[in-house]
Design an enzyme around this catalytic site. Structure first.
Site, PDB file in Angstrom:
ATOM      1  N   ASN A 158     -46.972  90.701  89.588  1.00 25.27           N
ATOM      2  CA  ASN A 158     -47.724  89.569  89.048  1.00 25.27           C
ATOM      3  C   ASN A 158     -47.042  88.290  89.544  1.00 25.27           C
ATOM      4  OD1 ASN A 158     -48.978  87.591  87.548  1.00 25.27           O
ATOM      5  ND2 ASN A 158     -48.228  88.283  85.550  1.00 25.27           N
ATOM      6  N   LYS A 183     -48.026  85.319  89.164  1.00 24.70           N
ATOM      7  CA  LYS A 183     -48.269  84.166  88.283  1.00 24.70           C
ATOM      8  C   LYS A 183     -48.697  82.946  89.125  1.00 24.70           C
ATOM      9  CE  LYS A 183     -45.197  86.310  85.003  1.00 24.70           C
ATOM     10  NZ  LYS A 183     -44.218  86.190  83.935  1.00 24.70           N
ATOM     11  N   HIS A 241     -52.353  88.823  79.277  1.00 23.92           N
ATOM     12  CA  HIS A 241     -50.929  88.532  79.492  1.00 23.92           C
ATOM     13  C   HIS A 241     -50.445  87.574  78.398  1.00 23.92           C
ATOM     14  CE1 HIS A 241     -47.187  87.156  81.235  1.00 23.92           C
ATOM     15  NE2 HIS A 241     -47.226  88.217  82.024  1.00 23.92           N
ATOM     16  N   GLU A 284     -48.612  85.092  78.461  1.00 24.66           N
ATOM     17  CA  GLU A 284     -48.677  83.667  78.812  1.00 24.66           C
ATOM     18  C   GLU A 284     -50.086  83.114  78.588  1.00 24.66           C
ATOM     19  OE1 GLU A 284     -46.970  84.110  82.706  1.00 24.66           O
ATOM     20  OE2 GLU A 284     -45.033  84.569  81.797  1.00 24.66           O
ATOM     21  N   GLU A 333     -45.193  94.517  77.541  1.00 30.94           N
ATOM     22  CA  GLU A 333     -44.328  93.431  78.003  1.00 30.94           C
ATOM     23  C   GLU A 333     -43.831  92.643  76.793  1.00 30.94           C
ATOM     24  OE1 GLU A 333     -45.219  92.270  82.344  1.00 30.94           O
ATOM     25  OE2 GLU A 333     -46.600  91.140  81.093  1.00 30.94           O
ATOM     26  N   GLY A 384     -39.145  87.035  81.958  1.00 31.32           N
ATOM     27  CA  GLY A 384     -38.471  85.906  82.603  1.00 31.32           C
ATOM     28  C   GLY A 384     -37.119  85.571  81.999  1.00 31.32           C
ATOM     29  N   SER A 389     -38.457  91.378  82.998  1.00 24.11           N
ATOM     30  CA  SER A 389     -37.141  91.374  83.654  1.00 24.11           C
ATOM     31  C   SER A 389     -36.791  92.695  84.336  1.00 24.11           C
ATOM     32  CB  SER A 389     -36.056  90.965  82.650  1.00 24.11           C
ATOM     33  OG  SER A 389     -36.277  89.626  82.231  1.00 24.11           O
TER      34      SER A 389
HETATM   35  P1  13P Z   1     -40.622  88.961  84.826  1.00 26.96           P
HETATM   36  O1  13P Z   1     -40.522  90.235  85.641  1.00 26.96           O
HETATM   37  O2  13P Z   1     -40.383  87.729  85.649  1.00 26.96           O
HETATM   38  O3  13P Z   1     -39.784  89.037  83.590  1.00 26.96           O
HETATM   39  O4  13P Z   1     -42.149  88.821  84.340  1.00 26.96           O
HETATM   40  C1  13P Z   1     -42.779  89.907  83.770  1.00 26.96           C
HETATM   41  C2  13P Z   1     -44.222  89.608  83.646  1.00 26.96           C
HETATM   42  O5  13P Z   1     -44.617  88.730  82.887  1.00 26.96           O
HETATM   43  C3  13P Z   1     -45.154  90.378  84.478  1.00 26.96           C
HETATM   44  O6  13P Z   1     -46.473  90.220  84.060  1.00 26.96           O
END
Ligand code: 13P
Length: 248
Positions: free
Chosen positions: A9, A11, A93, A95, A161, A167, A199
């Site tokens: 992903n 983003k 997601h 976010e 997640e 992150g 992560s």
């Molecule tokens: P990270 O791998 O950067 O922690 O992000 C995970 C994520 O949100 C994947 O959708």
């Protein structure tokens, strides 16, 4: 042999020049990975037209509209994604749940729309730190998952997640993921691929890939570097080989 998944992903990262990275991922995966691993890259929407033309790697969107067409400024419909060669789509997601108020009922609608168009939804669920600290993570996530699942029977992927792991550099522990994925397996059934995200990096991927109900990873930051991404993917291959050896 079961199918495993490595999904990147990106983003809101990547300009046209970064399509080169998807080409690199495709070459590296052809050269080094076993065919029982599905490799998916979800770049930002602006890169989907170019990405859809790259072979040997599946392409996913990062979101879609629950509506087919009409007065929804800024939204992208499932048929628009499909036309570009997109076969997967992340929905729900954390976010988007946090910044765009995306509710589980909307996520479930998006899942149905994707399934009816023949695309695979990647439904994301995860608990905030407060819920983990209250010891309510499994209750919180299974509730969210139940409300986010499609009504229709079609195939989907479910990604756990934890919000606090995304992150942060600190993935959930093997014990936390095991317990959560066992609960999600009960909910989603034996055929649904269960992914972990938060992560994931080459240093922890080996141990996480060995967890019984982990079928793959949803990777954020570490998916932006093709070699790092493929190193993680290779550990899913390795875990599957170990699994096969153990069952002989
Ligand atoms: P990270 O791998 O950067 O922690 O992000 C995970 C994520 O949100 C994947 O959708």
């Amino acid at each position: 042999m079961r199918m495993r998944y490595i999904i990147g992903n990106w983003k809101m990262n990547g300009l046209a020049a970064d399509l080169e990275k998807i080409i690199q991922i495709s070459k590296l995966s052809n050269r080094t990975l076993q065919p029982d691993l599905t490799v998916v890259v979800c770049p930002p929407a602006t890169l989907l037209p170019g990405a859809g033309e790259i072979h040997d790697v599946s392409i996913g969107g990062q979101d879609c509209s629950p509506y087919e067409k009409g007065a929804y400024t800024g939204e992208i419909s499932v048929s628009m994604l499909k036309e570009l060669g997109v076969t997967y789509c992340i929905i729900g997601h954390s976010e988007r749940r946090a910044a765009h108020g995306e509710k589980s009922s909307i996520v479930a609608r998006k899942a149905d729309v994707l399934i009816s168009a023949g695309l695979f939804p990647i439904i994301c669920v995860g608990e905030p730190a407060e819920s983990r600290n209250r010891d309510d993570a499994i209750g919180f996530v299974t509730r969210m998952a139940r409300e986010s699942l499609p009504q229709s029977d079609g195939p989907f992927l479910l990604a756990y997640e934890p919000v606090w792991a995304i992150g942060s550099g600190r993935a959930a522990s093997v014990g936390e993921i095991s317990a959560m994925h066992d609960a999600l397996r009960n909910l989603a059934g034996p055929q649904t691929p269960l992914l972990y995200g938060g992560s994931v990096k080459p240093e922890n991927a080996g141990a996480l890939a060995e967890i019984r109900n982990v079928d793959g990873f949803l990777v954020g930051g570490a998916s932006l570097d093709p070699e790092t991404f493929i190193k993680i993917a290779a550990q899913l291959n390795e875990a599957e080989r170990n699994c096969e050896r153990a069952s002989v």
